[in-house]
Design a protein around this motif. Structure first.
Motif, PDB file in Angstrom:
ATOM      1  N   SER A   1     -49.998  18.236   8.407  1.00  0.00           N
ATOM      2  CA  SER A   1     -49.964  19.463   7.592  1.00  0.00           C
ATOM      3  C   SER A   1     -48.670  19.470   6.779  1.00  0.00           C
TER       4      SER A   1
ATOM      5  N   THR B   1     -47.226   5.586  10.100  1.00  0.00           N
ATOM      6  CA  THR B   1     -47.249   6.674  11.071  1.00  0.00           C
ATOM      7  C   THR B   1     -46.016   7.545  10.863  1.00  0.00           C
TER       8      THR B   1
ATOM      9  N   ARG C   1     -49.439   9.623  14.401  1.00  0.00           N
ATOM     10  CA  ARG C   1     -50.309  10.148  13.365  1.00  0.00           C
ATOM     11  C   ARG C   1     -49.924   9.545  12.017  1.00  0.00           C
ATOM     12  N   ARG C   2     -50.912   9.159  11.213  1.00  0.00           N
ATOM     13  CA  ARG C   2     -50.588   8.709   9.849  1.00  0.00           C
ATOM     14  C   ARG C   2     -50.019   9.908   9.101  1.00  0.00           C
ATOM     15  N   SER C   3     -48.965   9.688   8.339  1.00  0.00           N
ATOM     16  CA  SER C   3     -48.310  10.875   7.780  1.00  0.00           C
ATOM     17  C   SER C   3     -49.167  11.549   6.730  1.00  0.00           C
ATOM     18  N   GLY C   4     -50.112  10.815   6.148  1.00  0.00           N
ATOM     19  CA  GLY C   4     -51.055  11.442   5.220  1.00  0.00           C
ATOM     20  C   GLY C   4     -51.953  12.477   5.879  1.00  0.00           C
ATOM     21  N   GLU C   5     -51.997  12.470   7.217  1.00  0.00           N
ATOM     22  CA  GLU C   5     -52.871  13.413   7.933  1.00  0.00           C
ATOM     23  C   GLU C   5     -52.100  14.601   8.512  1.00  0.00           C
TER      24      GLU C   5
END
Ligand code: ADP
Ligand code: ADP
Length: 227
Positions: free
Chosen positions: A141, A97, A135-139
């Protein structure tokens, strides 16, 4: 007072000389922009100052200590305990996250998880990231991810933040927001910033500029820089 300094350093990658007698001195609390054309040696200079690379010749001093004489373990401890980093891309762990990513430097310093997350959280409001903690950091912006990376670079209150093209992957408005936040947050906690960029707009946030050309550096005082 000088916090970090390169004295006449040289470094070659095989046959390619990247630095040829570069000298640079950075004052505590200042924001220094390192500018120059692509391939001139900016990143290599930053990596030498940060104890990531060791020069073939010359001296690197942090707080009066010879970084170039330290072994890998000692340089690694220096990076962990005193320095923060923000790079252009790919620096967050996508499965973690956002708050776990921010907390990472503290966890690596042995801070317990609960305490590390508690220290990470205020950065979300400070950097306009409210609600993105889990939030998962891959998601995220690009601009959100770069603000998370900035929080991670500053969360352990490093003496020096090294930023290599931190806005290079962002559009210019988002990049300026990240720069504004970087400079304000670093000044609030007294962190010195060494910022590599080839963009004059980004460099204009700095107190002073150094120009690297063909592996050598010269510094300009504030206000004397032509665009
Ligand atoms: P800049 O950051 O100004 O673009 P760099 O420090 O990345 O410049 O690179 C300086 C020179 O060293 C360039 O000629 C580059 O191609 C070369 N170089 C940088 N890193 C490496 C590497 N890991 N291996 C080989 N050559 C490298
Ligand atoms: P930057 O100059 O912004 O760091 P580069 O694309 O020049 O971006 O370099 C990205 C990475 O690749 C750096 O870690 C650099 O050391 C390495 N690198 C740069 N040039 C070379 C090269 N000619 N050969 C191998 N690695 C390189």
């Amino acid at each position: 007072t000088t916090v970090i300094e390169a004295r006449d350093i040289a470094l070659a990658f095989g046959e390619t000389p990247a630095l040829r007698g570069a000298s640079l001195s950075v004052q505590a609390g200042e924001v220094l922009a390192v500018m120059g054309p692509s391939g001139s040696g900016k990143s290599t200079l930053l990596h030498c100052l940060a104890g990531i690379l060791v020069p073939d010749a010359g001296e690197v001093l942090f707080d009066g200590q010879r970084v170039d004489r330290m072994g890998e373990a000692q340089r690694s401890a220096l990076r962990r305990d005193r320095f923060g980093f923000v790079f252009q891309f790919g620096q967050l762990v996508p499965e973690l996250t956002a708050e776990e990513n921010v907390a990472l430097p503290l966890l690596l310093n042995g801070v317990r998880r609960g305490s590390a997350l508690a220290q990470a959280r205020p950065w979300f409001a400070r950097l306009g990231l409210d609600g993105l903690e889990r939030r998962r950091s891959g998601e995220l912006s690009g601009g959100q991810a770069q603000r998370v990376a900035l929080a991670r670079g500053l969360v352990a209150r490093p003496q020096v933040l090294f930023a290599d093209e931190p806005t290079g992957a962002l559009d210019s408005l988002t990049g300026e927001q990240v720069m504004e936040l970087m400079v304000t947050s670093a000044r609030e906690q007294g962190t010195t910033v060494i910022l590599v960029t080839h963009e004059p707009r980004v460099a204009s946030y700095a107190d002073r500029e150094a120009i690297v050309r063909d592996g050598q550096a010269r510094t300009l005082s504030a206000g004397s820089v032509a665009p």
